[in-house]
Design an enzyme around this catalytic site. Structure first.
Site, PDB file in Angstrom:
ATOM      1  N   ASP A  43     -44.827   7.983  10.168  1.00  0.00           N
ATOM      2  CA  ASP A  43     -45.830   7.471   9.231  1.00  0.00           C
ATOM      3  C   ASP A  43     -47.059   8.368   9.356  1.00  0.00           C
ATOM      4  OD1 ASP A  43     -47.726   6.190   7.747  1.00  0.00           O
ATOM      5  OD2 ASP A  43     -47.276   4.189   8.509  1.00  0.00           O
ATOM      6  N   TYR A 103     -45.256   1.999 -19.462  1.00  0.00           N
ATOM      7  CA  TYR A 103     -44.240   1.425 -18.562  1.00  0.00           C
ATOM      8  C   TYR A 103     -43.080   2.381 -18.430  1.00  0.00           C
ATOM      9  CZ  TYR A 103     -44.670  -3.002 -16.258  1.00  0.00           C
ATOM     10  OH  TYR A 103     -44.985  -3.965 -15.344  1.00  0.00           O
ATOM     11  N   GLU A 106     -40.152   1.864 -15.814  1.00  0.00           N
ATOM     12  CA  GLU A 106     -39.259   1.463 -14.714  1.00  0.00           C
ATOM     13  C   GLU A 106     -38.055   2.395 -14.649  1.00  0.00           C
ATOM     14  OE1 GLU A 106     -38.199  -2.644 -14.996  1.00  0.00           O
ATOM     15  OE2 GLU A 106     -40.202  -3.326 -14.422  1.00  0.00           O
ATOM     16  N   LYS A 110     -55.727   9.617   1.927  1.00  0.00           N
ATOM     17  CA  LYS A 110     -56.533   9.817   3.142  1.00  0.00           C
ATOM     18  C   LYS A 110     -56.822  11.324   3.273  1.00  0.00           C
ATOM     19  CE  LYS A 110     -54.781   5.441   4.841  1.00  0.00           C
ATOM     20  NZ  LYS A 110     -54.067   4.680   5.893  1.00  0.00           N
ATOM     21  N   THR A 129     -49.425   7.805   2.869  1.00  0.00           N
ATOM     22  CA  THR A 129     -50.316   7.504   1.754  1.00  0.00           C
ATOM     23  C   THR A 129     -50.744   8.845   1.159  1.00  0.00           C
ATOM     24  OG1 THR A 129     -52.257   7.562   3.190  1.00  0.00           O
ATOM     25  CG2 THR A 129     -51.255   5.397   2.813  1.00  0.00           C
ATOM     26  N   ARG A 131     -55.219   6.691  -4.647  1.00  0.00           N
ATOM     27  CA  ARG A 131     -54.606   5.662  -3.804  1.00  0.00           C
ATOM     28  C   ARG A 131     -53.163   5.527  -4.205  1.00  0.00           C
ATOM     29  NH1 ARG A 131     -58.946   3.638  -1.353  1.00  0.00           N
ATOM     30  NH2 ARG A 131     -57.644   2.524   0.105  1.00  0.00           N
TER      31      ARG A 131
HETATM   32  C1  LIG Z   1     -53.383   3.504   5.819  1.00  0.00           C
HETATM   33  C2  LIG Z   1     -52.070   3.348   6.501  1.00  0.00           C
HETATM   34  C3  LIG Z   1     -51.026   2.609   5.946  1.00  0.00           C
HETATM   35  C4  LIG Z   1     -51.183   1.707   4.760  1.00  0.00           C
HETATM   36  O1  LIG Z   1     -51.677   2.185   3.641  1.00  0.00           O
HETATM   37  P1  LIG Z   1     -52.303   1.229   2.509  1.00  0.00           P
HETATM   38  O2  LIG Z   1     -52.343   2.146   1.365  1.00  0.00           O
HETATM   39  O3  LIG Z   1     -53.623   0.793   3.029  1.00  0.00           O
HETATM   40  O4  LIG Z   1     -51.351   0.089   2.325  1.00  0.00           O
HETATM   41  C5  LIG Z   1     -49.803   2.623   6.585  1.00  0.00           C
HETATM   42  N1  LIG Z   1     -49.618   3.299   7.731  1.00  0.00           N
HETATM   43  C6  LIG Z   1     -50.608   3.984   8.314  1.00  0.00           C
HETATM   44  C7  LIG Z   1     -50.338   4.715   9.581  1.00  0.00           C
HETATM   45  C8  LIG Z   1     -51.865   4.024   7.732  1.00  0.00           C
HETATM   46  O5  LIG Z   1     -52.854   4.694   8.332  1.00  0.00           O
END
Ligand SMILES: *Cc1c(COP(=O)(O)O)cnc(C)c1O
Length: 406
Positions: free
Chosen positions: A192, A46, A48, A221, A218, A227
């Protein structure tokens, strides 16, 4: 104790990931190093707070791990500040709202059926329920963002935040154009880059740095990490972002994930990752060409990045039966809405394809005509409910992939 039930299922999933052509655009294969960091004893700890300011003792090794992840993120993307604690992309975006907006504020993003993300203000998301969403679209004729519409909507609604990015956008995102509009209406531009972070890191997509006030991503990807998620920004927003992530929204950070993010960022800084990012795009382009030659309609007519959106309207079949047929044929995809879809969201007209995972496997442009052929044969088989033909394709896919170890 040995849990053979879970072990057997994980082993079966490992085999499945080996035997199938994984073409879900948001998925990838991580390295063994990333996998090992994720599966490490750091999950026991932990912590925080932030490095040097923790609420628990015993952070001797945790602090330098998080500092390493932060420094690598800053250097890879060229940003002033990075927060590596968000649990995933959706909570990262929620932290942006908490940092910069008040409930009821107007926020702008691309509509989900046009390629946007739930967290950009779509009504079923908390972000659509707690804020006043204004949603932009893409042009019917080009399948691309209509910046006249974005500007008109922004001038009329004066949003606090403007989101640029999404989950099914096959074209380059014009961050400078978005930034111009955000400046004009005094909104904060949030880039994003969840889908394209790896392409940006590898130089295969323009960076939002210098254009967006906040960058959300994220890490799992195209960036090919565990993750997780990161928020990056200039010094101006650093304090607000950190406060929003902790204590605003989250408790203890997932230290095993932080370590794996650090490993992934180290990998993404290597010259070989630039080669990877360029190959992802080259593969998507080659696949798009091969699909068009086989009579497929692609939203926007092609791709600039890792992603292709098939519009199956002209084939006389929906996206869901095709995705199911492809799955049986050993090709993993997802059904997806296309812009101005005339079918229902749970049975839309499109299938989304991505090249990040198969590129990690080692496939190149040379195999893309073969992949397009399989997809074409699978659609024909789906139209005739010919399961035998699908099983034949699955065998051919397995044969090809046996030459490309994970
Ligand atoms: C995948 C994605 C998210 C969210 O990610 P999670 O890890 O699935 O919550 C947010 N914005 C965009 C553009 C994404 O492609």
């Amino acid at each position: 104790m040995h849990d053979s039930q879970v072990f057997d299922l994980i082993r079966a999933e490992t085999q499945r990931q080996h035997d199938t052509l994984r073409m879900i655009a948001s998925e990838n294969y991580v390295s063994r190093a990333v996998l090992e960091a994720t599966g490490s004893v750091l999950t026991n700890k932990y912590s925080e707070g932030y490095p040097g300011k923790r609420y628990y003792e015993g952070q001797r090794f945790i602090d330098p791990i998080e500092e390493l992840a932060i420094e690598r993120a800053k250097s890879l993307f060229g940003v002033e500040h990075a927060n590596v604690q968000p649990y995933s992309g959706s909570p990262a975006n929620l932290a942006v709202y908490l940092a910069l907006a008040k409930p009821g504020d107007t926020v702008m993003g691309m509509a989900l059926p046009m390629g946007g993300h739930l967290t950009h203000g779509w009504p079923v998301s908390a972000t659509g329920a707690w804020f006043k969403p204004v949603q932009y679209t893409v042009r019917r004729d080009t399948g691309r963002v209509d910046f006249d519409e974005v500007r008109d909507l922004a001038l009329r609604s004066r949003p606090r935040l403007i989101f640029a990015g999404g989950t099914a956008i096959p074209r380059t995102i014009d961050f400078p154009r978005f930034a111009e509009i955000a400046r004009e209406v005094d909104a904060v531009l949030v880039a994003d880059i969840a889908h394209i972070a790896g392409l940006i890191a590898g130089g295969a997509h323009p960076s939002p740095v210098g254009h967006a006030g906040i960058i959300s991503t994220t890490t799992h990807k195209t960036l090919r990490g565990p993750r997780g998620a990161m928020l990056m920004c200039d010094a101006e927003h650093a304090k607000a972002i950190d406060k929003a992530v902790f204590p605003g929204l989250q408790g203890g950070p997932h230290n095993h994930t932080t370590a794996a993010i650090a490993v992934a960022l180290g990998e993404a800084a290597l010259p070989s990752f630039r080669v990877y990012a360029e190959q992802v795009v080259a593969n998507a382009r080659a696949l798009a060409t091969a699909l068009i030659e086989r009579g497929f309609d692609l939203v926007s007519g092609g791709t600039d990045n890792h992603l292709i959106l098939l519009d199956l309207t002209g084939k006389g079949i929906g996206g869901k039966p095709v995705a199911k047929a492809l799955d049986r044929a050993g090709i993993e995809t997802n059904y997806n809405t296309v812009p101005y879809d005339t079918r229902k969201p749970f049975d839309p007209s499109g299938v989304r394809l991505g090249t990040p995972a198969l590129t990690t496997r080692g496939l190149t442009e040379a195999q893309m005509p073969q992949v397009a052929n399989w997809i074409s044969r699978a659609v024909d088989a789906a139209l005739k409910s010919d399961d035998e033909a699908l099983d034949t394709i699955a065998g051919e896919v397995r044969d090809l992939l046996s030459a490309y170890p994970i």
